[in-house]
Design a protein around this motif. Structure first.
Motif, PDB file in Angstrom:
ATOM      1  N   ASP A  46      35.797  37.667  29.349  1.00  0.00           N
ATOM      2  CA  ASP A  46      34.519  37.950  29.541  1.00  0.00           C
ATOM      3  C   ASP A  46      34.039  36.600  30.588  1.00  0.00           C
ATOM      4  O   ASP A  46      34.221  35.596  30.134  1.00  0.00           O
ATOM      5  CB  ASP A  46      33.501  38.382  28.447  1.00  0.00           C
ATOM      6  N   LEU A  47      33.225  37.243  31.588  1.00  0.00           N
ATOM      7  CA  LEU A  47      32.405  36.118  32.420  1.00  0.00           C
ATOM      8  C   LEU A  47      31.075  36.212  32.583  1.00  0.00           C
ATOM      9  O   LEU A  47      30.753  37.469  32.890  1.00  0.00           O
ATOM     10  CB  LEU A  47      33.271  35.804  33.747  1.00  0.00           C
ATOM     11  N   ARG A  48      30.235  35.389  32.725  1.00  0.00           N
ATOM     12  CA  ARG A  48      28.847  35.690  33.054  1.00  0.00           C
ATOM     13  C   ARG A  48      28.837  36.353  34.333  1.00  0.00           C
ATOM     14  O   ARG A  48      29.330  35.782  35.333  1.00  0.00           O
ATOM     15  CB  ARG A  48      27.993  34.290  33.132  1.00  0.00           C
ATOM     16  N   THR A  49      27.904  37.172  34.642  1.00  0.00           N
ATOM     17  CA  THR A  49      27.736  37.934  35.768  1.00  0.00           C
ATOM     18  C   THR A  49      27.298  36.918  37.101  1.00  0.00           C
ATOM     19  O   THR A  49      27.800  37.310  38.220  1.00  0.00           O
ATOM     20  CB  THR A  49      26.770  39.081  35.804  1.00  0.00           C
ATOM     21  N   ASP A  50      26.406  36.128  36.756  1.00  0.00           N
ATOM     22  CA  ASP A  50      26.153  35.026  37.725  1.00  0.00           C
ATOM     23  C   ASP A  50      27.238  34.379  38.334  1.00  0.00           C
ATOM     24  O   ASP A  50      27.593  34.119  39.499  1.00  0.00           O
ATOM     25  CB  ASP A  50      24.989  34.168  37.485  1.00  0.00           C
ATOM     26  N   LEU A  51      28.212  33.893  37.413  1.00  0.00           N
ATOM     27  CA  LEU A  51      29.347  33.151  37.762  1.00  0.00           C
ATOM     28  C   LEU A  51      30.508  34.005  38.427  1.00  0.00           C
ATOM     29  O   LEU A  51      30.971  33.552  39.481  1.00  0.00           O
ATOM     30  CB  LEU A  51      30.033  32.610  36.586  1.00  0.00           C
ATOM     31  N   HIS A  52      30.502  35.185  38.140  1.00  0.00           N
ATOM     32  CA  HIS A  52      31.366  36.202  38.856  1.00  0.00           C
ATOM     33  C   HIS A  52      30.751  36.422  40.095  1.00  0.00           C
ATOM     34  O   HIS A  52      31.733  36.508  41.204  1.00  0.00           O
ATOM     35  CB  HIS A  52      31.628  37.748  38.122  1.00  0.00           C
ATOM     36  N   LYS A  53      29.586  36.537  40.598  1.00  0.00           N
ATOM     37  CA  LYS A  53      29.060  36.751  41.833  1.00  0.00           C
ATOM     38  C   LYS A  53      29.365  35.737  42.586  1.00  0.00           C
ATOM     39  O   LYS A  53      29.661  35.922  43.598  1.00  0.00           O
ATOM     40  CB  LYS A  53      27.582  37.057  41.581  1.00  0.00           C
ATOM     41  N   GLU A  54      28.960  34.471  42.083  1.00  0.00           N
ATOM     42  CA  GLU A  54      29.260  33.111  42.883  1.00  0.00           C
ATOM     43  C   GLU A  54      30.828  32.944  43.229  1.00  0.00           C
ATOM     44  O   GLU A  54      31.187  32.556  44.172  1.00  0.00           O
ATOM     45  CB  GLU A  54      28.703  32.098  42.107  1.00  0.00           C
ATOM     46  N   LEU A  55      31.433  33.435  42.128  1.00  0.00           N
ATOM     47  CA  LEU A  55      32.930  33.448  42.510  1.00  0.00           C
ATOM     48  C   LEU A  55      33.488  34.328  43.596  1.00  0.00           C
ATOM     49  O   LEU A  55      34.257  33.807  44.320  1.00  0.00           O
ATOM     50  CB  LEU A  55      33.750  33.713  41.108  1.00  0.00           C
ATOM     51  N   LYS A  56      32.849  35.511  43.473  1.00  0.00           N
ATOM     52  CA  LYS A  56      33.441  36.499  44.902  1.00  0.00           C
ATOM     53  C   LYS A  56      32.790  36.035  46.051  1.00  0.00           C
ATOM     54  O   LYS A  56      33.525  36.194  46.991  1.00  0.00           O
ATOM     55  CB  LYS A  56      32.686  37.792  44.419  1.00  0.00           C
ATOM     56  N   LEU A  57      31.595  35.516  45.927  1.00  0.00           N
ATOM     57  CA  LEU A  57      31.303  34.787  47.406  1.00  0.00           C
ATOM     58  C   LEU A  57      31.974  33.746  47.888  1.00  0.00           C
ATOM     59  O   LEU A  57      32.341  33.623  49.055  1.00  0.00           O
ATOM     60  CB  LEU A  57      29.648  34.159  47.001  1.00  0.00           C
ATOM     61  N   GLN A  58      32.291  32.542  46.896  1.00  0.00           N
ATOM     62  CA  GLN A  58      33.295  31.715  47.338  1.00  0.00           C
ATOM     63  C   GLN A  58      34.439  32.120  47.744  1.00  0.00           C
ATOM     64  O   GLN A  58      35.159  31.575  48.839  1.00  0.00           O
ATOM     65  CB  GLN A  58      33.353  30.544  46.332  1.00  0.00           C
ATOM     66  N   SER A  59      35.220  33.056  47.147  1.00  0.00           N
ATOM     67  CA  SER A  59      36.346  33.559  47.618  1.00  0.00           C
ATOM     68  C   SER A  59      36.148  34.173  49.033  1.00  0.00           C
ATOM     69  O   SER A  59      37.314  33.925  49.861  1.00  0.00           O
ATOM     70  CB  SER A  59      36.688  34.767  46.630  1.00  0.00           C
ATOM     71  N   LEU A  60      35.159  34.899  49.456  1.00  0.00           N
ATOM     72  CA  LEU A  60      35.272  35.341  50.896  1.00  0.00           C
ATOM     73  C   LEU A  60      34.891  34.347  51.632  1.00  0.00           C
ATOM     74  O   LEU A  60      35.569  34.390  52.867  1.00  0.00           O
ATOM     75  CB  LEU A  60      33.789  36.316  50.875  1.00  0.00           C
ATOM     76  N   LEU A  61      34.092  33.189  51.279  1.00  0.00           N
ATOM     77  CA  LEU A  61      33.802  32.072  52.386  1.00  0.00           C
ATOM     78  C   LEU A  61      34.874  31.075  52.550  1.00  0.00           C
ATOM     79  O   LEU A  61      35.365  30.941  53.591  1.00  0.00           O
ATOM     80  CB  LEU A  61      32.687  31.172  51.752  1.00  0.00           C
ATOM     81  N   GLN A  62      36.119  30.991  51.580  1.00  0.00           N
ATOM     82  CA  GLN A  62      36.933  30.217  51.562  1.00  0.00           C
ATOM     83  C   GLN A  62      38.378  30.865  51.917  1.00  0.00           C
ATOM     84  O   GLN A  62      39.406  30.421  52.158  1.00  0.00           O
ATOM     85  CB  GLN A  62      37.475  29.621  50.287  1.00  0.00           C
ATOM     86  N   GLU A  63      38.026  32.294  51.980  1.00  0.00           N
ATOM     87  CA  GLU A  63      39.294  33.308  52.240  1.00  0.00           C
ATOM     88  C   GLU A  63      40.477  32.988  51.393  1.00  0.00           C
ATOM     89  O   GLU A  63      41.771  32.979  51.844  1.00  0.00           O
ATOM     90  CB  GLU A  63      39.713  33.033  53.753  1.00  0.00           C
ATOM     91  N   LYS A  64      40.278  33.042  50.124  1.00  0.00           N
ATOM     92  CA  LYS A  64      40.978  32.841  49.188  1.00  0.00           C
ATOM     93  C   LYS A  64      40.994  33.966  48.095  1.00  0.00           C
ATOM     94  O   LYS A  64      39.808  34.206  47.848  1.00  0.00           O
ATOM     95  CB  LYS A  64      41.170  31.632  48.492  1.00  0.00           C
ATOM     96  N   ASN A  65      42.118  34.260  47.211  1.00  0.00           N
ATOM     97  CA  ASN A  65      41.843  35.385  46.029  1.00  0.00           C
ATOM     98  C   ASN A  65      41.108  34.496  45.052  1.00  0.00           C
ATOM     99  O   ASN A  65      41.194  33.263  44.835  1.00  0.00           O
ATOM    100  CB  ASN A  65      43.294  35.771  45.711  1.00  0.00           C
ATOM    101  N   ILE A  66      40.227  35.384  44.218  1.00  0.00           N
ATOM    102  CA  ILE A  66      39.724  34.777  43.062  1.00  0.00           C
ATOM    103  C   ILE A  66      40.476  34.112  42.213  1.00  0.00           C
ATOM    104  O   ILE A  66      40.153  32.925  41.502  1.00  0.00           O
ATOM    105  CB  ILE A  66      38.994  35.855  42.523  1.00  0.00           C
ATOM    106  N   TYR A  67      41.817  34.669  41.902  1.00  0.00           N
ATOM    107  CA  TYR A  67      42.557  34.180  40.984  1.00  0.00           C
ATOM    108  C   TYR A  67      43.039  32.725  41.419  1.00  0.00           C
ATOM    109  O   TYR A  67      43.240  31.737  40.552  1.00  0.00           O
ATOM    110  CB  TYR A  67      43.875  34.785  40.483  1.00  0.00           C
ATOM    111  N   ILE A  68      43.330  32.588  42.823  1.00  0.00           N
ATOM    112  CA  ILE A  68      43.407  31.059  43.132  1.00  0.00           C
ATOM    113  C   ILE A  68      42.515  30.206  42.826  1.00  0.00           C
ATOM    114  O   ILE A  68      42.779  28.931  42.539  1.00  0.00           O
ATOM    115  CB  ILE A  68      43.822  31.208  44.869  1.00  0.00           C
ATOM    116  N   LEU A  69      41.280  30.651  43.131  1.00  0.00           N
ATOM    117  CA  LEU A  69      40.217  29.568  42.731  1.00  0.00           C
ATOM    118  C   LEU A  69      40.120  29.322  41.463  1.00  0.00           C
ATOM    119  O   LEU A  69      39.905  28.100  41.050  1.00  0.00           O
ATOM    120  CB  LEU A  69      38.702  30.213  43.197  1.00  0.00           C
ATOM    121  N   ILE A  70      40.353  30.311  40.601  1.00  0.00           N
ATOM    122  CA  ILE A  70      40.352  29.889  39.137  1.00  0.00           C
ATOM    123  C   ILE A  70      41.500  29.050  38.708  1.00  0.00           C
ATOM    124  O   ILE A  70      41.284  28.240  37.957  1.00  0.00           O
ATOM    125  CB  ILE A  70      40.317  31.354  38.342  1.00  0.00           C
TER     126      ILE A  70
END
Length: 83
Positions: A46-70
């Motif tokens: 489980d992950l806070r919704t605000d963190l998930h939203k920011e993670l998705k945004l960074q994933s798009l901006l950096q053109e990386k998959n979310i799992y790579i960022l994690i």
């Protein structure tokens, strides 16, 4: 055009692949990661919704998959020797 619309447009233009296809892709670059095929373990948490939203945004901006960022964040945390 707003930043949100720009991000949505970028997302629409991205190549659509399934999670299993993404996991099968070879990882390029990444510092000390071996060029061999990495073995991954699917996890669920489980992950806070605000963190998930920011993670998705960074994933798009950096053109990386979310799992790579994690993975990068966890590696950085572990390499610092934080206890």
């Amino acid at each position: 055009m707003s930043k949100v619309n720009d991000i949505k447009t970028m997302k629409r233009l991205q190549k659509q692949i399934t999670p299993s296809q993404a996991l099968a892709e070879e990882v390029s670059g990444g510092g000390n990661i071996l060029q061999e095929k990495l073995i991954r373990k699917r996890v669920s948490f489980d992950l806070r919704t605000d963190l998930h939203k920011e993670l998705k945004l960074q994933s798009l901006l950096q053109e990386k998959n979310i799992y790579i960022l994690i993975e990068e964040a966890i590696e950085e945390y572990l390499n610092k020797g934080v206890k």
